[in-house]
Design a protein around this motif. Structure first.
Motif, PDB file in Angstrom:
ATOM      1  N   GLN A 190      -4.318  -0.533   9.363  1.00 10.11           N
ATOM      2  CA  GLN A 190      -5.098  -1.079   8.262  1.00 10.11           C
ATOM      3  C   GLN A 190      -5.906  -2.302   8.682  1.00 10.11           C
ATOM      4  O   GLN A 190      -7.052  -2.477   8.282  1.00 10.11           O
ATOM      5  N   ARG A 206      -0.174   6.024  -2.660  1.00 13.07           N
ATOM      6  CA  ARG A 206      -0.777   7.341  -2.697  1.00 13.07           C
ATOM      7  C   ARG A 206      -0.114   8.253  -1.677  1.00 13.07           C
ATOM      8  O   ARG A 206       0.065   7.892  -0.521  1.00 13.07           O
ATOM      9  N   ASP A 235       0.857  -1.160   0.000  1.00 14.49           N
ATOM     10  CA  ASP A 235       0.000   0.000   0.000  1.00 14.49           C
ATOM     11  C   ASP A 235       0.898   1.215   0.000  1.00 14.49           C
ATOM     12  O   ASP A 235       2.083   1.137  -0.134  1.00 14.49           O
ATOM     13  N   ARG A 272      -6.991   5.471   3.726  1.00  9.76           N
ATOM     14  CA  ARG A 272      -6.268   4.231   4.001  1.00  9.76           C
ATOM     15  C   ARG A 272      -5.080   4.041   3.060  1.00  9.76           C
ATOM     16  O   ARG A 272      -4.013   3.598   3.464  1.00  9.76           O
ATOM     17  N   ASP A 273      -5.249   4.415   1.787  1.00 11.65           N
ATOM     18  CA  ASP A 273      -4.175   4.231   0.818  1.00 11.65           C
ATOM     19  C   ASP A 273      -2.976   5.136   1.085  1.00 11.65           C
ATOM     20  O   ASP A 273      -1.905   4.920   0.520  1.00 11.65           O
TER      21      ASP A 273
END
Length: 419
Positions: A346, A14, A11, A144-145
């Motif tokens: 997460q 971003r 992840d 979250r990203d």
């Protein structure tokens, strides 16, 4: 606050946005880290000026760990029941008042070892609530990203402020006035409280609690939730064992540098600076490794690299080798910390995140004082370099605990429903 969809591996592609509250949270965290480092660097010097008993001096540091073992789980349970933003700024105000009063006592010549121990106990007790609330608050401010990027920036900023900027300022502040490092720390707490209080986040949505629910049952639920998640369970075990090794390293590093390498205070300062610089590099590497390997594999690789660094410290009798090894150890330590923080945020449901964070931290912190004792015993029996080899052996056990959960990137799981 609804539970986020969890993901085990890669992840963080971003980038986190500074707007939306994260910039203020980052500023508050970095400012507090700067102030904390001023206080932590000045306290041993103050303790040494008050007594020449090494046990009393060491007790001040030991009391910085004790509240985590006693109150850590309780702090997590409370963090899941309250508005985290409000809890954080109120705790910072309380800490600012406490340290401000302590600064006044030092300036007036009323400092004592008992007062130092009391301050350490009170501040760390408050920290158990603050840190768990902060872990639970971050997912409300960041998508979250972007959690991986957010954790990397938070931890790197704190390392920069605390590891590289604060320590050099301490001698100048003490020269200007013995209470100034603590007064500066108190000011940073109050400014950080104002920044956190200004955040605009909705109060967390706490699900209805079962009839008869108590803090004890909440704590037990958090421990069960941590145990049921096989990835977090493995990470917690690996971190706890690794922290025993880190405790041995930190407790005996000065002996390694001065007695084995004969490098003096300058060599010790170089080793500490190398560790801090490596941590900054690790903050940059954490996201890249996660995208390439996934977060669990990143932790595994980081731990393996730390084994190599520890073996080099314990076998190569050279200051340059030591500083290079400390740089690598610091960089991989930051990769480890960023990845574990992100995985916890997460994978844990929002309603139980504070308790899982508390259980994780408490179990992890417990290893450090044990490692310090073991490191001292090993150094006394077999030489000042042997604690590094002990730490390397412990890190081998640590990374071995991760092997059952190494999976290809993208294999995730949906978190259980939490109360």
């Amino acid at each position: 606050m609804p539970a986020k969809t969890a993901q085990t591996e890669a992840d963080g592609a971003r980038s986190v946005a500074w707007r939306g509250g994260f910039g203020r949270l980052w500023s508050a965290a970095v400012l507090s880290s700067f102030g904390d480092s001023l206080r932590k660097a000045a306290l041993p010097l103050l303790a040494a000026s008050l007594t020449d008993d090494p046990l009393l001096i060491a007790s001040v540091t030991a009391c910085g760990y004790l509240p985590w073992l006693v109150f850590g789980l309780l702090g997590g349970a409370v963090a899941d029941r309250v508005d985290q933003r409000r809890a954080m700024w109120r705790v910072d105000v309380a800490r600012g008042v406490l340290v401000g009063a302590f600064a006044l006592a030092v300036a007036l010549g009323h400092a004592s070892i008992g007062l130092l121990i009391a301050l350490a106990l009170l501040l760390t007790t408050l920290q158990t609530l603050f840190d768990n609330a902060a872990t639970a608050l971050l997912p409300a401010l960041v998508d979250r990203d972007a959690l991986g990027s957010a954790n990397a920036r938070l931890l790197t900023g704190q390392q920069l402020a605390g590891g590289l900027l604060a320590a050099p300022a301490v001698p100048f502040l003490i020269a200007a006035g013995p209470g100034l490092p603590y007064a500066a720390d108190a000011l940073t707490y109050l400014v950080a409280a104002a920044l956190v209080a200004s955040l605009r986040v909705p109060p967390p949505e706490h699900p209805p609690r079962p009839a008869g629910a108590t803090l004890r049952s909440d704590i037990a639920h958090g421990l069960r939730a941590l145990w049921r998640d096989r990835v977090l369970r493995a990470l917690c075990a690996a971190t706890a064992v690794g922290n025993v090794g880190i405790g041995a390293l930190l407790a005996t590093l000065v002996v390694l540098v001065t007695d084995w390498l004969h490098a003096g205070d300058g060599g010790y300062a170089a080793a500490i600076t190398a560790y801090a610089a490596g941590s900054l590099v690790g903050g940059v590497l954490a996201g890249r490794l996660a995208r390439r390997l996934g977060r669990v594999r990143s932790v595994f690789v980081a731990g393996t690299a730390q084994i190599a660094a520890l073996v080099a410290m314990g076998t190569l009798r050279d200051v340059v080798a030591l500083t290079a090894s400390m740089t690598l150890f610091g960089a991989m330590g930051m990769v480890w910390n960023v990845s574990t923080h992100t995985l916890m945020q997460q994978r844990a449901p929002a309603a139980v995140l504070g308790r899982i964070s508390a259980a994780f931290r408490t179990l992890a912190v417990a290893g450090a004082p044990l490692g310090a004792i073991l490191g001292g015993l090993v150094a006394a029996l077999w030489g000042p370099n042997t604690p590094m080899l002990l730490a390397a052996a412990l890190f081998m056990l640590s990374v071995a605990a991760l092997t059952p959960v190494l999976k290809p990137p993208g294999s995730g799981r949906t978190p259980r429903t939490a109360r």
